[in-house]
Design a protein around this motif. Structure first.
Motif, PDB file in Angstrom:
ATOM      1  N   LEU A 212      37.229  30.726  45.490  1.00 20.56           N
ATOM      2  CA  LEU A 212      38.599  30.248  45.701  1.00 20.56           C
ATOM      3  C   LEU A 212      39.541  31.393  46.043  1.00 20.56           C
ATOM      4  O   LEU A 212      40.445  31.246  46.867  1.00 20.56           O
ATOM      5  CB  LEU A 212      39.111  29.522  44.450  1.00 20.56           C
ATOM      6  N   ALA A 213      39.317  32.544  45.390  1.00 23.88           N
ATOM      7  CA  ALA A 213      40.180  33.691  45.653  1.00 23.88           C
ATOM      8  C   ALA A 213      40.067  34.113  47.112  1.00 23.88           C
ATOM      9  O   ALA A 213      41.068  34.443  47.747  1.00 23.88           O
ATOM     10  CB  ALA A 213      39.812  34.849  44.730  1.00 23.88           C
ATOM     11  N   ARG A 215      39.421  32.168  49.588  1.00 22.88           N
ATOM     12  CA  ARG A 215      40.156  31.201  50.387  1.00 22.88           C
ATOM     13  C   ARG A 215      41.656  31.520  50.374  1.00 22.88           C
ATOM     14  O   ARG A 215      42.322  31.477  51.396  1.00 22.88           O
ATOM     15  CB  ARG A 215      39.928  29.798  49.817  1.00 22.88           C
ATOM     16  N   ASP A 216      42.169  31.854  49.185  1.00 19.57           N
ATOM     17  CA  ASP A 216      43.613  31.983  49.055  1.00 19.57           C
ATOM     18  C   ASP A 216      44.149  33.324  49.535  1.00 19.57           C
ATOM     19  O   ASP A 216      45.284  33.408  49.995  1.00 19.57           O
ATOM     20  CB  ASP A 216      44.028  31.772  47.586  1.00 19.57           C
ATOM     21  N   ASN A 217      43.377  34.378  49.395  1.00 19.45           N
ATOM     22  CA  ASN A 217      43.834  35.682  49.878  1.00 19.45           C
ATOM     23  C   ASN A 217      42.662  36.657  49.881  1.00 19.45           C
ATOM     24  O   ASN A 217      42.249  37.164  48.835  1.00 19.45           O
ATOM     25  CB  ASN A 217      44.965  36.221  48.997  1.00 19.45           C
ATOM     26  N   GLU A 218      42.148  36.937  51.065  1.00 18.67           N
ATOM     27  CA  GLU A 218      40.936  37.753  51.160  1.00 18.67           C
ATOM     28  C   GLU A 218      41.161  39.183  50.701  1.00 18.67           C
ATOM     29  O   GLU A 218      40.352  39.744  49.970  1.00 18.67           O
ATOM     30  CB  GLU A 218      40.411  37.767  52.606  1.00 18.67           C
ATOM     31  N   ALA A 219      42.280  39.774  51.133  1.00 11.87           N
ATOM     32  CA  ALA A 219      42.519  41.172  50.790  1.00 11.87           C
ATOM     33  C   ALA A 219      42.623  41.324  49.269  1.00 11.87           C
ATOM     34  O   ALA A 219      42.038  42.237  48.681  1.00 11.87           O
ATOM     35  CB  ALA A 219      43.783  41.673  51.469  1.00 11.87           C
ATOM     36  N   GLY A 220      43.342  40.393  48.638  1.00 11.69           N
ATOM     37  CA  GLY A 220      43.473  40.432  47.188  1.00 11.69           C
ATOM     38  C   GLY A 220      42.119  40.321  46.514  1.00 11.69           C
ATOM     39  O   GLY A 220      41.808  41.050  45.565  1.00 11.69           O
ATOM     40  N   ALA A 221      41.278  39.418  47.018  1.00 15.81           N
ATOM     41  CA  ALA A 221      39.961  39.226  46.418  1.00 15.81           C
ATOM     42  C   ALA A 221      39.146  40.514  46.504  1.00 15.81           C
ATOM     43  O   ALA A 221      38.491  40.908  45.533  1.00 15.81           O
ATOM     44  CB  ALA A 221      39.236  38.076  47.113  1.00 15.81           C
ATOM     45  N   ALA A 222      39.201  41.190  47.654  1.00 14.80           N
ATOM     46  CA  ALA A 222      38.407  42.415  47.820  1.00 14.80           C
ATOM     47  C   ALA A 222      38.862  43.495  46.851  1.00 14.80           C
ATOM     48  O   ALA A 222      38.042  44.184  46.247  1.00 14.80           O
ATOM     49  CB  ALA A 222      38.515  42.910  49.262  1.00 14.80           C
TER      50      ALA A 222
END
Lengths: 479, 253, 316
Positions: A212-213, A215-222
């Motif tokens: 889900l992360a 989906r919502d914001n790739e840079a944040g997830a990385a």
């Protein structure tokens, strides 16, 4: 949230009661299906459930991971052909094929997904759309024994019928006709239930939250340590294996598979079901599956004479209606039917979350002075909604009987809403008589009680009428 | 020994040099303010350290490890975290779930243990939820814990980002304009919060901020950038009186 | 196994003319992708509709074929603008899902409406290059030009010349007209184009218009090879065009044309000639469509930005 009719603390007795009611509705729905419906209608329900699982698979990628997958028809096809071949040629049992199908689907998912998901952009859509277009041609290849396995252009049938063992004869709808669609319904329900449970667990934990992360914001997830290509590919492969499982269920239900069943049009049907049901919702798949089968059925009945030309839903135009639904939902209800249902649900109940030590985070109902009058107001609105929906359905039915479904929808809403509105109305009036409510509550509350009761009576009358129509009273032996 | 060592970093976008031969060091436990006019390359530096951009030349080491040899998702393993100027929250999840993903790196539940809800996974999940709750309490966000991360005020969202960075026991946090969009009062309490958090969690903080009073108030070292180049570096009281800095930055504001 | 090189040039010519058509449709895809980073899945169906317009104007109304084509291209362009204005502009282009859903919906609607009006039978549409000028030599009743001792169909030549002219005109429009320059500005950077006062919405409409017109051209040119027009005529061609666009690089106009031509060559030479002629096995021809799929996978594995696309592939 003070607009909700009922406010309960999470895991409180009231909350549990509410959950039991929901489960009871679901169980009743499932139990009644094989009992009430004709065998061919049960078959339709089976197809809806299978589509539901496939849509759930698409939803994992599209709704929960934000990647575009348009080719799950191919995964369904792979699952269906592997099953048909193993059961027919190798005499395996269906349940023995399950692990094979899941593994094959997973591997196909990795092969297709990994190249496309390493890079950002629409590449997965590109690969999967090509995959959907190519798959039906691949099963016709004579070499490598492929056509022998798949039956080539003729398709492949499984000669052995699925028969209930004698110790399962007690299953509702199964007795007497052990090989019928009712028994297959129960197998499919079991498989759907387990799949849904596993997927829910997956999505509501560490790996699912990473999906889900992304989906919502790739840079944040990385930045927080989510390995984007690996998580995306893993999720896509899980989705592919669930799609293959839907293919296995397809083969189990129909006993026959052919390449032309798994074309790009099936993939598009899955997308339509996804949008109808609800992108990014767990229930969306099943709701979408039901509606795809149901809408398909309805459109076939359309026949509108327009002067010299007759608008005929049985021909190619059925697809146009699906296309129109797709566009209308994208514009006006991007969350699908499930999110509309959630809107209603939020009007009915608000569940207050708890702190780890078990205290409710927000003040409970009763402390909010504006609360009571809102409650009566909402009940009033609900009591109006049911009859209005019913009336609209009735009108539409008289204009053209294609919209029987709207009536059925209105009826169901009334069944759900009218008693609730009536009970809340009575309750609020009682509280007013006890001096616990301001006078402003009186008007809406009595209206909710009266209209709710009216809707309730109407529903009972309608049900009686339907009953008499179906089982003429003079035919029932009164012993 | 320096904890973070940025040496001779240059970043080129087409014809533009976003960073030009930038070098500085940070000690453990330090709050370092990175300032400069708009377009000076501050966020570019963050993107280099968090591995979103590849620098043209130069090296970045953290505690002796070469950060440039790692991928974006690997730098959290050595304890380097950041917040984003324009937020990088996950609006589809609740606030507490956002914070729980914050510790993705140090948790282990995989697809199979999660789908089957194995005991090991449930134990980890419960602990994670408790820690997320504790992080939210520390920042004062427990009221919105189960609210979706979408639709909350900007200042609250910024604090959620802080809580999310805290839960993983980071060693270095890079804060990208944490005070933007906050009221004066909120800025003051944020400055105090940052200092407290540093002391309580032994953090090292790299701070990019336009709010001069706040930066000068809490930084122990300043690095001033202008057009991608470092023009001053050192004790805030010395740097703020540097004529080149006043010329390039303070003088103009 | 017979490496029959004598007829290889025939396959190459065939691949080049098929490829030119794929390139045209790929160009339609890329024109929209460049401006919006979206893949328009209704490209094929819009093109099919254009071909049917030509069918109505030329076969039913008796208009001159080339004039019908120009009118149909203009009408498709108008339809493209209409779709862009009403259906896709309300959505945020960075969110791909809604617009892809819209184009899928259009795909279904256009296909079904065409099927309802014209049935799913193949209807003969005159070949634009069916009438031969007298200077074209005749070989066995058919018209060919001999090149390197091989027969080059007059029709293939016609397709290449038509496309060359169309591409030249497109180049003029993009480099010389105000709308074309605005389109190039928007497709290289929406934000800065907006800052300098380019009306981005109108420009995207311009992209849709040109794309639809090019799609129609491709559909009319391919119709004779399919025996005529029918509502499902573009289904596989769209897949080849997607492969071509991916191979050329999704954001390169020239790349799209070359990618399409390469896919046509791969299909004709690597699959059909090697498979059917050399190995004498028909299953290889079934693999034609699979070749498009494999091309896409290989491109993604080794060069995601395509042969000519800008390397803007981000890791994060």
């Amino acid at each position: 949230m003070s607009g909700s009719l009922v406010v309960v603390a999470k895991n409180s007795a009231e909350h549990k009661k509410w959950k039991y009611v929901q489960w009871a509705y679901l169980a009743g729905f499932v139990l009644l299906t094989p009992l009430v419906l004709e065998p061919f209608e049960i078959g339709k329900m089976n197809r809806a459930l299978i589509m539901g699982v496939a849509i759930l698979a698409v939803n994992l990628v599209v709704g929960f991971n934000g990647m575009l997958a348009l080719g799950h028809s191919a995964f369904m096809g792979i699952g269906a052909f592997v099953t048909a071949s193993m059961v027919q040629d190798e005499n395996w049992d269906y349940w023995q094929v399950i692990p094979i199908v899941v593994i094959v689907g997973f591997l196909m998912g990795v092969i297709v997904g990994l190249p496309a998901l390493r890079v950002k952009g629409l590449y997965l859509a590109l690969v999967t759309i090509a995959q959907a277009a190519v798959f039906p041609t691949l099963v016709n290849i004579d070499e490598l024994g492929i056509a022998k396995r798949t039956g080539g252009p003729n398709g492949k049938g499984v000669s052995e019928e699925v028969i209930a063992p004698s110790y399962l004869e007690w299953l509702p709808g199964v007795d007497g006709a052990r090989g019928g669609s009712a028994y297959r319904f129960w197998i499919i329900v079991l498989m759907v239930g387990i799949t849904l449970l596993l997927v829910t667990n997956y999505l509501r934990s560490r790996p699912g939250r990473a999906v889900l992360a992304i989906r919502d914001n790739e840079a944040g997830a990385a930045v927080y340590g989510v390995n984007l290509p690996i998580v995306k590919t893993m999720n896509f492969a899980i989705s592919a294996s669930i799609g293959s499982l839907a293919g296995l269920m397809w083969c189990l239900d129909k006993g026959f598979v052919a390449g032309q069943d798994f074309t790009f049009l099936l993939a598009v049907d899955l997308i339509i079901g996804l949008v109808l049901g609800g992108v990014g919702t767990l229930q969306g798949g099943l709701v979408g599956g039901l509606f795809v089968v149901w809408v398909n059925d309805l459109t076939k009945r359309i026949s509108v004479p327009l002067g010299l030309y007759t608008l005929n839903g049985d021909g190619p135009l059925a697809k146009a209606i699906f296309g129109l639904i797709l566009i209308l939902f994208t514009f006006f209800a991007p969350g699908g039917i499930v999110s509309l249902g959630r809107l209603i649900n939020n009007k009915l109940i608000h569940i207050v979350p708890l702190t780890p030590s078990g205290e409710s985070i927000e003040p409970m109902s009763g402390f909010d002075p504006g609360m009571e009058s809102t409650r009566a107001d909402t009940a009033m609105k609900l009591s109006i909604a049911g009859p209005v929906l019913l009336g609209v359905g009735w009108l539409l039915m008289n204009v053209n009987n294609l919209v029987v479904g709207v009536l059925a929808f209105g009826l169901r809403m009334t069944i759900l809403l009218a008693p609730v509105a009536m009970l809340v109305g009575i309750n609020e009036l009682k509280a007013h008589a006890d001096g616990n409510r301001p006078d402003s509550v009186k008007g809406p509350a009595s209206m909710a009680r009266n209209l709710g009761a009216l809707g309730f009576v109407f529903v009972i009358g309608y049900a009686l009428q339907r009953f008499v129509q179906t089982y003429p009273i003079w035919d029932i032996p009164l012993i | 020994m320096a904890l973070l060592e940025v040496s001779e970093i240059s970043v080129q976008f087409g014809g533009i040099r976003a960073l030009d031969d930038l070098s500085f060091t940070m000690d453990e436990g330090q709050i370092l303010g990175l300032i400069g006019p708009n377009g000076a390359g501050k966020t570019t530096l963050f993107n280099v350290v968090s591995r979103i951009y590849d620098p043209t030349t130069g090296s970045v080491t953290f505690d002796g490890q070469d950060l440039l040899a790692m991928s974006a998702h690997e730098i959290s393993r050595v304890g380097v975290y950041r917040t984003f100027q324009n937020l990088a929250l996950w609006p589809g999840m609740s606030v507490i779930e956002n914070v729980m993903v914050g510790d993705h790196t140090n948790t282990k539940a995989n697809v199979i243990s999660s789908a089957l809800r194995l005991p090991s996974m449930r134990k980890e999940e419960n602990e994670l939820r408790d820690r997320a709750w504790a992080a939210l309490e520390e920042i004062g966000l427990e009221d919105v814990a189960y609210h979706p991360a979408a639709g909350l005020p900007f200042g609250t969202l910024k604090r959620i980002e802080l809580a999310r960075a805290l839960i993983a026991n980071p060693r270095l946090i890079m804060l990208d304009e944490p005070a933007s969009g906050l009221t004066h009062q909120e800025v003051d309490s944020l400055a105090q919060d940052i200092k407290n958090l540093r002391d309580r969690h032994n953090l090292t903080i790299l701070l990019v901020e336009h709010h001069m009073r706040m930066v000068l108030g809490i930084s122990e070292k300043l690095v001033v950038l202008n057009f991608g180049r470092k023009i001053a570096d050192g004790d805030p009281d010395v740097v703020r009186n540097d004529p080149e800095v006043i010329e390039a930055y303070l003088g103009s504001s | 196994m017979t490496w029959n090189f004598d007829i290889l040039p025939d396959f190459i010519f065939n691949g080049l003319s098929l490829g030119a058509i794929y390139g045209t449709v790929a160009l339609a895809l890329v024109l929209i992708f460049k401006a919006t980073t979206l893949i328009n899945f209704a490209t094929g169906e819009l093109a099919m509709l254009g071909a049917f317009l030509v069918y109505v104007l030329h076969m039913e109304q008796g208009l001159w074929l080339w004039l019908s084509m120009l009118i149909a291209m203009a009408l498709s362009a108008g339809l493209g603008v209409l779709i862009e204005r009403t259906l896709t502009r309300p959505f945020d282009p960075s969110d791909h899902l809604p617009v892809v859903l819209i184009t899928l919906g259009l795909f279904l609607i256009i296909n079904a409406v065409a099927g309802d009006i014209w049935n799913y039978q193949v209807r003969i549409l005159s070949n634009p290059f069916g009438q031969f000028p007298s200077w074209v030599p005749s070989v066995g009743g058919d018209r060919f030009i001999m090149v390197f001792g091989s027969r080059l169909k007059y029709q293939s030549l016609g397709i290449w010349v038509t496309l060359a002219i169309a591409l030249f005109l497109l180049g003029l429009i993009l480099n010389r007209t105000k709308a074309g320059l605005a389109f190039r500005a928007v497709s290289s950077n929406v934000e800065s184009a907006r800052l300098v006062g380019v009306h981005t919405g109108r420009t995207l409409g311009f992209g849709w218009a040109i794309a639809s017109a090019f799609g129609t051209l491709g559909a009319v040119l391919v119709a004779p090879q399919l025996g005529g027009v029918n509502p499902n005529m573009m289904a596989t061609i769209l897949i080849y065009a997607l492969a071509g666009a991916a191979l050329g690089g999704l954001d390169s106009l020239g790349g799209a044309v070359l990618g399409g031509i390469l896919v046509g060559l791969i299909q004709a030479v690597a699959v059909t000639w090697v498979g059917v002629v050399v190995f004498g096995q028909l299953y290889m021809s079934i693999l034609q469509l699979a070749a498009a799929f494999i091309v896409i996978l290989i491109v993604l594995l080794f060069r995601p930005s395509g042969l000519f696309g800008t390397r803007r592939v981000e890791r994060v």
